[in-house]
Design a protein around this motif. Structure first.
Motif, mmCIF file in Angstrom:
data_model
loop_
_atom_site.group_PDB
_atom_site.id
_atom_site.type_symbol
_atom_site.label_atom_id
_atom_site.label_comp_id
_atom_site.label_asym_id
_atom_site.label_seq_id
_atom_site.Cartn_x
_atom_site.Cartn_y
_atom_site.Cartn_z
ATOM 1 N N ALA A 82 11.546 83.366 23.096
ATOM 2 C CA ALA A 82 10.144 82.984 23.267
ATOM 3 C C ALA A 82 9.468 82.778 21.917
ATOM 4 N N ALA A 83 9.748 83.674 20.940
ATOM 5 C CA ALA A 83 9.138 83.555 19.613
ATOM 6 C C ALA A 83 9.607 82.292 18.900
ATOM 7 N N LYS A 84 10.905 81.947 19.071
ATOM 8 C CA LYS A 84 11.431 80.773 18.363
ATOM 9 C C LYS A 84 10.830 79.476 18.881
ATOM 10 N N TYR A 85 10.585 79.411 20.215
ATOM 11 C CA TYR A 85 10.139 78.150 20.807
ATOM 12 C C TYR A 85 8.639 78.132 21.103
ATOM 13 N N THR A 86 7.905 79.023 20.448
ATOM 14 C CA THR A 86 6.444 79.025 20.578
ATOM 15 C C THR A 86 5.830 78.791 19.200
ATOM 16 N N ASP A 87 4.868 77.881 19.151
ATOM 17 C CA ASP A 87 4.231 77.554 17.869
ATOM 18 C C ASP A 87 3.415 78.745 17.361
ATOM 19 N N PRO A 88 3.157 78.789 16.045
ATOM 20 C CA PRO A 88 2.314 79.863 15.495
ATOM 21 C C PRO A 88 0.971 79.911 16.215
ATOM 22 N N GLY A 89 0.500 81.125 16.484
ATOM 23 C CA GLY A 89 -0.749 81.306 17.203
ATOM 24 C C GLY A 89 -0.597 81.263 18.701
ATOM 25 N N GLY A 90 0.596 80.968 19.205
ATOM 26 C CA GLY A 90 0.824 80.898 20.635
ATOM 27 C C GLY A 90 0.852 82.282 21.281
ATOM 28 N N LEU A 91 0.956 82.266 22.615
ATOM 29 C CA LEU A 91 0.896 83.508 23.385
ATOM 30 C C LEU A 91 2.253 83.815 23.998
ATOM 31 N N ILE A 92 2.663 85.075 23.873
ATOM 32 C CA ILE A 92 3.883 85.586 24.525
ATOM 33 C C ILE A 92 3.458 86.773 25.375
ATOM 34 N N LYS A 93 3.814 86.728 26.643
ATOM 35 C CA LYS A 93 3.390 87.777 27.565
ATOM 36 C C LYS A 93 4.611 88.392 28.237
ATOM 37 N N LEU A 94 4.707 89.698 28.136
ATOM 38 C CA LEU A 94 5.799 90.441 28.776
ATOM 39 C C LEU A 94 5.195 91.301 29.884
ATOM 40 N N THR A 95 5.712 91.119 31.120
ATOM 41 C CA THR A 95 5.178 91.831 32.285
ATOM 42 C C THR A 95 6.320 92.561 32.989
ATOM 43 N N VAL A 96 6.076 93.847 33.256
ATOM 44 C CA VAL A 96 7.045 94.644 34.016
ATOM 45 C C VAL A 96 6.381 95.036 35.341
ATOM 46 N N THR A 97 6.993 94.611 36.455
ATOM 47 C CA THR A 97 6.407 94.856 37.776
ATOM 48 C C THR A 97 7.397 95.607 38.642
ATOM 49 N N PRO A 98 7.131 96.865 38.995
ATOM 50 C CA PRO A 98 8.034 97.573 39.914
ATOM 51 C C PRO A 98 7.868 97.057 41.335
ATOM 52 N N GLN A 99 8.982 96.891 42.038
ATOM 53 C CA GLN A 99 8.974 96.469 43.430
ATOM 54 C C GLN A 99 9.662 97.548 44.267
ATOM 55 N N GLU A 100 9.928 97.261 45.551
ATOM 56 C CA GLU A 100 10.387 98.328 46.457
ATOM 57 C C GLU A 100 11.695 98.946 45.982
ATOM 58 N N ARG A 101 12.671 98.139 45.687
ATOM 59 C CA ARG A 101 13.969 98.661 45.261
ATOM 60 C C ARG A 101 14.455 98.029 43.978
ATOM 61 N N SER A 102 13.590 97.316 43.311
ATOM 62 C CA SER A 102 13.982 96.636 42.088
ATOM 63 C C SER A 102 12.776 96.555 41.158
ATOM 64 N N VAL A 103 13.044 96.053 39.967
ATOM 65 C CA VAL A 103 11.988 95.859 38.982
ATOM 66 C C VAL A 103 12.061 94.410 38.512
ATOM 67 N N ARG A 104 10.907 93.824 38.305
ATOM 68 C CA ARG A 104 10.814 92.433 37.849
ATOM 69 C C ARG A 104 10.258 92.427 36.442
ATOM 70 N N VAL A 105 11.008 91.844 35.510
ATOM 71 C CA VAL A 105 10.577 91.737 34.112
ATOM 72 C C VAL A 105 10.407 90.263 33.799
ATOM 73 N N SER A 106 9.191 89.883 33.396
ATOM 74 C CA SER A 106 8.885 88.477 33.108
ATOM 75 C C SER A 106 8.516 88.335 31.639
ATOM 76 N N VAL A 107 9.132 87.326 30.987
ATOM 77 C CA VAL A 107 8.776 86.958 29.616
ATOM 78 C C VAL A 107 8.263 85.526 29.665
ATOM 79 N N ARG A 108 6.935 85.373 29.473
ATOM 80 C CA ARG A 108 6.296 84.061 29.555
ATOM 81 C C ARG A 108 5.769 83.684 28.178
ATOM 82 N N ASP A 109 5.898 82.385 27.834
ATOM 83 C CA ASP A 109 5.375 81.919 26.550
ATOM 84 C C ASP A 109 4.603 80.622 26.758
ATOM 85 N N SER A 110 3.858 80.238 25.742
ATOM 86 C CA SER A 110 3.081 78.990 25.770
ATOM 87 C C SER A 110 3.732 77.944 24.883
ATOM 88 N N GLY A 111 5.060 78.011 24.791
ATOM 89 C CA GLY A 111 5.792 77.155 23.860
ATOM 90 C C GLY A 111 6.080 75.763 24.363
#
Length: 868
Positions: A628-657
């Protein structure tokens, strides 16, 4: 009893009596008596009179007894008539019933009162009345007693058929009566009808039905038996079946006769018998005992059914089943294949020969020069003829004609053929021949030939089976050739893959060796930080970052090779997913901050446990954050979200690249995939990070997906991992980091490495921290120093030329038994096999170049202090 008295005599009636002269009475009014008799005469007359009186009384008694006897006789007759076991009817000349007994009432289904006075013929079936009147007329014409079998009227329920025995007899008045005895014939008529029906069935049956007495002599022979065996009943009645029994069936015929005499039943016994012309007929025989009313055996009934058609059908069915089996076997062989195609082909041709009734089968292979055929297998030929046919020139054999024409050759009535190529088979008694070319990949490689010595032509269905199996054998041969080529290519690819893996491992080793002294030199520069200018410090940090980057690229390169070969071994434990996320953020935060990018975290506060490898999951999230850092321009946004679910966990890495084009999304996880054109890859990378990430996630039982709205719209990578049940976090779940200080115990350290720069720079760092260090650049020199100096710690390279690190470690363990040093393998070989070999050789730890000096210092702290 006296004489017969025809009439009774009574004494004369007397009037009033008066005594006579002798003192007796006389009747008044009597005529005057005659002159008185003398006494003697009177006595005589009185005596005669008394005698006569006695005679009269005697006769009267006899008459009375005769009357009684007559009445008793009449009663007996009436009782006999009434209870007689035969029905009696009496009617006059006018056919009017005047007398019936009880059985007649039962038989005519009427009471006596209902019968008397009615005409007898009314109780006969209408069709029988004319015959009855004719018989009655003959009787009245005194032509003698008449016998007539008639059917009673249908409405009478008790009897259907009766026999009338009619005779004339006078009644008491002297008039003639027709006295008739009726005998019930219903059962006999039914039996006769059944016998007639049975006789009709036997006569019309298509099966031979033969009756025999206990001795085996024929007592009945129906028309079907005549048709079946060609012998009339007149010739067979009274004889036995011996002349119709083939020699091979004599024993079974004897068994059947024994069973007949024993009263046993034989059902559907299949055998053969002969006809009058000597032909053999296959039969299914059922033998049943016949007994009389007393249960005594009086013979047997044999039913013989001609099963020729069924035998032919069964033979055809068995032949078809053999053909289907051959086809099925050929199909299975074509699909599944076997290790020896030539043996399989031979087996297929033998199955076909058996299935089509071919006594001779030849399997030829074409020589490499295409000038002759060489016999591969054969059956049905004598050894001498077989030897002469082992090699067949193309122009001197029927199989050669098949090769030249490249199509099947079928010759019927081969014995009449004038082809010179047919002479060898004609000598073997072959009557028909069928040869089929075996063609694979457009070239004839052999011939399959089938021949028969018992028939002059093959059926069309047989030829189709031969052709089909030969085609399948050709396809199997072609598939074998293709598989051999494919196997050869596969082996070539495997060799190239092994060479590639060896090259990558060697490349990593060779690249790690120069990285080791560089990293050690950076460590020295950091130790002398107070004497370094700002510009030199910047250069040092640049070198350090690039060394770290090159080290990570090398590890990724090796890891992805292991993942593709399923060689990565996860060290699973119950871990907190947030620990992996935190360590990944710690590693990538400098890169994000250096580019001025904004990092937004959405992480729940509590732990989320799963069963996994902490190091590898840290690598997964680190790769996604770095990507995400490599393909996002300087000043861009990187968002990491960890969401627990019933029997699993969802990890999302979103960028504005830069985002991902829709057509490129399916291949972002492919090996060496790059989303930008080659000239625009200024952001770096080998295109293996996402492939490695997917492999590690899937090994943890999870999934990873990529999403993007298109170019310039940013991207999102979502990882889903299964969670374990929530457990209380252990206080020691996360080990405390070791702090390297200058107050650690001093150690004797032996450094052995043929890379002089690597050895000297590591020694310089250790000496700066106060350790006593000696350096050797060969295995023999290192073993000598260890033997004499007795170091506390040995940091040994594996790939030294004269005595490799494994041998050196074993030598040190052998020579330093009293004081065993801590041995650390420091090498560019970092695969799992290398670690295991190091442990087997006696190493305590295994570090991969370029080694972090802090890692070495931690291990030095773990080494036991010297006892001296």
């Amino acid at each position: 009893m006296g004489k017969r008295v025809e009439s009774s005599v009574t004494a004369p009636r007397r009037g009033p009596e008066a005594p006579n002269v002798h003192g007796t009475w006389r009747h008044a009014g009597d005529a005057p008596s005659a002159a008185p008799l003398d006494r003697a005469e009177t006595e005589r007359l009185m005596h005669e009179l008394s005698v006569h009186q006695i005679e009269l009384e005697t006769q009267n008694e006899q008459l009375r007894q005769a009357q009684t006897a007559l009445e008793q006789s009449r009663d007996r007759y009436a009782d006999f008539f009434e209870r007689a076991p035969v029905a009696f009817v009496a009617f006059g000349s006018g056919d009017v019933i005047v007398e019936v007994n009880r059985l007649a009432c039962t038989m005519l289904d009427q009471t006596a009162g209902q019968l008397i006075g009615r005409r007898f013929q009314d109780f006969l079936a209408p069709s029988e009345r004319v015959r009855f009147r004719r018989s009655q007329g003959r009787l009245l014409r005194l032509e003698g007693p008449q016998t007539l079998e008639v059917q009673l009227a249908p409405e009478i329920r008790t009897a259907r058929w009766v026999s009338l025995e009619m005779a004339l007899s006078p009644d008491t008045g002297g008039a003639m009566q027709c006295r008739t005895a009726m005998i019930d014939l219903t059962e006999r008529m039914r039996t006769q009808a059944d016998m007639a029906w049975l006789a009709a069935i036997v006569s019309a049956s298509d099966d031979a039905i033969i009756g025999r007495d206990p001795a085996g002599s024929i007592t009945s022979w129906n028309e079907a038996a005549t048709r079946m065996f060609g012998l009339p009943a007149g010739d067979m009645l009274g004889s036995t079946m011996d002349a119709l029994v083939p020699d091979q069936c004599r024993a079974e015929e004897a068994r059947m006769l024994r069973a007949l005499r024993a009263g046993e039943r034989i059902t559907q016994f299949e055998t053969e018998r002969l006809t009058a012309g000597g032909a053999t007929v296959p039969l299914a025989i059922t033998l049943s005992p016949v007994r009389n009313a007393a249960g005594h055996l009086i013979g047997s009934a044999m039913i013989a059914r001609d099963i020729s058609e069924r035998v032919r059908s069964d033979a055809a069915l068995r032949r078809r089943l053999r053909q289907l089996d051959a086809l099925s076997h050929a199909g299975q062989a074509l699909i599944l294949g076997k290790h020896d195609p030539s043996l399989l082909q031979q087996e297929l041709f033998e199955r076909v020969a058996d299935a089509v009734g071919s006594e001779v089968q030849l399997n030829y292979a074409l020589t490499g020069d295409h000038q002759a055929l060489v016999l591969q297998s054969a059956q049905g030929l004598g050894s001498e003829l077989l030897e002469s046919m082992r090699s067949a020139p193309l122009d001197h054999s029927l199989c050669g004609i098949v090769v030249e024409q490249r199509r099947p050759v079928v010759l019927n009535h081969l014995h009449a053929s004038e082809l010179p190529q047919a002479r060898s088979l004609q000598q073997a008694g072959v009557l028909c021949f069928a040869g089929f070319p075996l063609i694979a990949r457009g070239h004839v490689y052999g011939v399959a030939a089938f021949a028969s010595t018992s028939r002059e032509h093959f059926r069309e269905g047989d030829l189709q089976v031969m052709q089909t199996v030969c085609d399948q054998a050709s396809a199997m041969h072609e598939r074998t050739q293709l598989l051999d080529e494919l196997h050869a290519r596969e082996q070539s690819l495997k060799r190239a893959d092994r060479a590639k893996d060896e090259f990558i491992a060697t490349l990593a080793h060779e690249l790690r060796n120069p990285l080791a002294p560089i990293r050690n030199a950076v460590g020295i520069m950091r130790h002398e930080d107070q004497h370094v200018t700002q510009q030199l410090a910047w250069c040092r940090d640049v070198i350090d970052r690039q060394v770290v980057q090159m080290t990570r690229l090398l590890e990724d390169l090796l890891d992805v090779s292991r993942v593709t070969r399923n060689k990565i071994e996860l060290r699973r434990d119950r871990i907190d997913l947030l620990s992996a996320v935190e360590q990944a953020l710690e590693a990538t935060r400098p890169l994000i901050e250096a580019q001025g990018q904004r990092l937004q975290l959405d992480v729940p506060p509590g732990p989320m446990f799963l069963y996994g490898d902490l190091t590898r999951l840290t690598q997964v999230f680190g790769n996604l954050m770095n990507n995400a850092a490599k393909y996002t321009d300087p000043g861009g946004l990187i968002k990491l979200t960890v969401t627990p679910q019933e029997r699993s966990v969802r990890v999302s890495v979103r960028d504005s690249g830069i985002g991902i084009e829709a057509q490129q999304l399916p291949r972002v996880f492919d090996m060496f995939s790059q989303l930008e054109p080659a000239l625009e890859r200024a952001r770096g990378g080998l295109g293996i990070g996402l492939a490695l990430t997917r492999g590690l996630v899937e090994q943890h039982g999870g999934t990873i997906e990529a999403f993007s709205a298109g170019a310039g719209q940013g991207s999102e990578f979502v990882v889903r991992l299964p969670l374990t049940p929530q457990l209380r976090a252990r206080e020691d779940a996360m080990p405390n980091s070791t702090t390297i200080t200058d107050t650690h115990p001093k150690r004797r350290v032996l450094v052995v490495d043929d890379n002089v720069d690597a050895a000297q720079t590591l020694a310089a760092i250790l000496e700066m921290l106060g350790h006593d260090v000696r350096v050797a650049y060969s295995g023999a020199e290192g073993l000598r120093i260890a033997t004499e100096w007795k170091p506390d710690v040995g940091v040994l390279d594996i790939g030294i030329p004269d005595l490799n690190g494994y041998e050196l470690a074993r030598g040190i363990r052998e020579r330093c038994r009293e004081h065993q040093p801590l041995l650390i393998a420091c090498t560019g070989w970092g695969q799992q096999d290398d670690v295991e070999h190091a442990q087997e050789a006696g190493f305590d730890h295994h570090l991969v170049k370029p080694v972090d000096p802090d890692a070495v210092l931690r291990l030095l702290q773990e080494s036991p202090p010297r006892s001296d």
